[in-house]
Scaffold this active site. Structure first.
Site, mmCIF file in Angstrom:
data_model
loop_
_atom_site.group_PDB
_atom_site.id
_atom_site.type_symbol
_atom_site.label_atom_id
_atom_site.label_comp_id
_atom_site.label_asym_id
_atom_site.label_seq_id
_atom_site.Cartn_x
_atom_site.Cartn_y
_atom_site.Cartn_z
ATOM 1 C CE LYS A 97 -4.051 1.764 2.514
ATOM 2 N NZ LYS A 97 -4.958 1.505 3.658
ATOM 3 C CD GLU A 118 -19.284 -3.024 8.554
ATOM 4 O OE1 GLU A 118 -18.488 -2.177 8.107
ATOM 5 O OE2 GLU A 118 -19.486 -4.138 8.000
ATOM 6 N NE ARG A 140 -21.710 -3.869 4.399
ATOM 7 C CZ ARG A 140 -20.542 -4.284 3.915
ATOM 8 N NH1 ARG A 140 -19.417 -3.819 4.409
ATOM 9 N NH2 ARG A 140 -20.510 -5.195 2.972
#
Length: 575
Positions: free
Chosen positions: A242, A320, A348
């Site tokens: 990254k 979640e 969600r």
């Protein structure tokens, strides 16, 4: 002409000689650093996906072959290679290029896929449909290791493993989501990097290739061509870094410049900062308070709490649903969990809020960051549904602080509740000045009181400042109105209902969708009383709003002082 200048679509990418690919990758990184640091957006994830995306477009034939990106913030390179370089000056701005895949922008984008862990389910469904229609089009889903911490991704892998469909799962493994990837999956992927076999994917019945150097164009193309010939679902495990190629990102230990702000935008104290400081202070007083987050510890403001009480913070990854039910378990065992999550992501886990927490009347506090209009991240990230949906949950108390003083106050009230869940919603915005109250009646605050008021403004959350400003302007025009702040917007305060019933009309001003908003619930309560008061809801349309600045979007829908004045004058003129 540079290699990037010559790219107008995937055909041009495939036409380049292999010798020119390294220079193309270098040009793309320079382009991203220059443009994204100016406009703001997701920088680190895209810098890490440059060679990987180039290789995909050299091996697969988009849009004939279906390319899906999960999470969609790693799709900037894909946008460049599909002819959208000229639009990057408008990235994430109103009317400009979306920060995520967008079917409205290009035939090369299939879905607006900005919530994690969904692409594999899309891929499974698309592949099944293509097979039924007799098509030989291939489906490729790029998924990060962070997104694989979400349960939905594993539901999809389970189903893919039971098919013979030619789905290529490109596992972009950089060891992170925002922060380092957590849990057993992270340990398994680390073992694969060290050469362990067999893999979990193979045990499921999927093909597996790798690990592959995700910054080696030749190795990537070879792996993708091999995967394309499998004729069944296969995982290509690519190791990437990254922030690759940008020293500032590579040295950023927090999140490798996951997202950067637009150039020239000064750092300001935000509502998130206020929450972070207050929850840390609460943690010092209350040893039973614990915090949970779904791969968003820093963005939701929990870093200070984590530094002071590391054993009392739990990052569950991009999961979640698990976060909410795990919090329920903690509450059952005597703790008071605080679940810090973006408002849009709580959607969600609604079933878990309803049936795992509220059904058992458990004391769990949900802190909903980025509530209401969030701005440049667009339709999927606006937190405009929670205030319409959560009031249907029995026993749940929902707060909307008007300013940061009220955020601290309501957070402290929430963690004292012992007989059911609480939630607090606040915006992605700078922490502005506090809005003082004249007095408190029941649970609501009176912000402006006019003895001869022709009506009442019910100012919900951070729109209170605009309502008070509008009331001042209306008074100058000879139209006196009173203003109240409910503080707790669900359930309705009986005292607020009484105050509303004493007025000829009421206008609820809200940073949420009209459907299910407080205004409608207040109108229903007044109808039950038989009160003649007319109630209107002045809120956002029930629609998917585009990206743009928060201020501009609110202004466009009349949710600023000038718009409120206009709405009131219209209402007065109609009566």
């Amino acid at each position: 002409m540079t290699a990037l200048d010559a790219i107008r679509g995937p055909r041009d990418v495939r036409a380049l000689s292999a010798a020119r690919i390294p220079s193309l990758a270098l040009e793309i990184r320079r382009f991203l650093i220059e443009n994204v640091t100016r406009t703001g957006g997701h920088l680190g994830p895209n810098l890490g996906a440059v060679e990987l995306t180039i290789a995909l477009h050299r091996v697969f034939d988009s849009p004939n072959d279906v390319l899906l990106f999960d999470t969609g913030h790693q799709s900037y390179v894909h946008k460049l290679l599909t002819g959208r370089a000229d639009g990057f000056g408008t990235l994430r701005r109103a009317g400009g290029l979306s920060g995520y895949p967008s079917a409205a922008e290009s035939v090369h984008d299939v879905v607006e896929n900005s919530h994690a862990s969904t692409a594999l389910s899309y891929a499974d469904g698309i592949a099944k449909a293509l097979r039924l229609r007799g098509s030989d089009r291939r489906v490729v889903a790029v998924v990060g290791d962070g997104a694989l911490t979400g349960g939905m991704a594993w539901e999809a892998l389970n189903n893919l493993a039971g098919t013979r469909h030619p789905v290529v799962v490109v596992l972009n493994d950089n060891g992170r989501s925002y922060a380092p990837t957590v849990g057993g999956l992270a340990a398994h992927l680390a073992a694969l990097r060290a050469g362990r076999r067999p893999t979990l994917f193979e045990d499921l019945g999927l093909g597996y290739l790798g690990p592959v150097d995700g910054h080696d164009p030749v190795a990537l193309e070879q792996a993708f061509r091999q995967a394309a010939g499998f004729g069944r679902p296969v995982v290509v495990h690519c190791l990437t870094s990254k922030g690759k190629g940008h020293p500032l990102a590579e040295r950023d230990e927090a999140d490798h410049l996951h997202a950067v702000s637009a150039a020239g935008v000064p750092a300001v104290r935000t509502w998130t900062d206020v929450f972070g400081a207050e929850i840390a202070d609460i943690g010092a007083r209350r040893g039973d308070v614990v915090c949970l987050t779904a791969a968003m510890r820093g963005p939701t403001g929990l870093d200070t709490f984590a530094e002071r009480f590391p054993e009392r913070v739990f990052d569950v990854g991009i999961a979640e649903q698990h976060a909410v039910t795990s919090a329920a378990g903690m509450a059952l065992a005597g703790l008071h969990p605080v679940v810090a999550v973006y408002a849009t992501f709580l959607n969600r886990a609604f079933d878990q809020v309803l049936l795992d927490v509220a059904l058992h009347r458990l004391p769990v506090t949900f802190v909903l960051d980025r509530a209401g209009v969030t701005g440049p991240d667009g339709a999927s990230h606006h937190g405009v549904w929670d205030a319409s949906v959560l009031p249907v949950v029995p026993g749940l108390r929902l707060a909307a602080p008007r300013d940061c003083a009220r955020l601290r106050e309501l957070l402290n009230e929430a963690v004292e509740v012992t007989d059911g869940p609480t939630a607090i919603r606040y915006p992605k915005a700078a922490a502005g000045p506090d809005v003082p109250a004249v007095r408190r009646v029941g649970r609501h605050d009176v912000l402006r009181e006019e003895p001869d008021a022709v009506g009442l403004l019910v100012a919900v959350g951070p729109l209170a400042g605009a309502c008070v400003e509008a009331a001042e302007e209306l008074a100058a025009q000879g139209v006196p109105v009173s203003v109240v702040d409910p503080r707790w917007i669900a359930p309705l305060d009986p005292e607020l209902v009484k105050v509303a019933a004493a007025h000829r009309w009421v206008l609820a001003v809200e940073d949420t969708t009209t459907t299910g908003a407080l205004g409608g619930r207040l109108a229903q309560a007044l109808a039950v009383l038989g009160a003649p008061t007319g109630v209107g809801t002045f809120a956002l349309p029930t629609a998917f709003l585009p990206h743009g600045s928060r201020a501009d979007i609110l202004r466009a829908h009349g949710l600023d002082a000038a718009g409120i004045v206009t709405a009131v004058l219209k209402r007065v003129g109609e009566r």
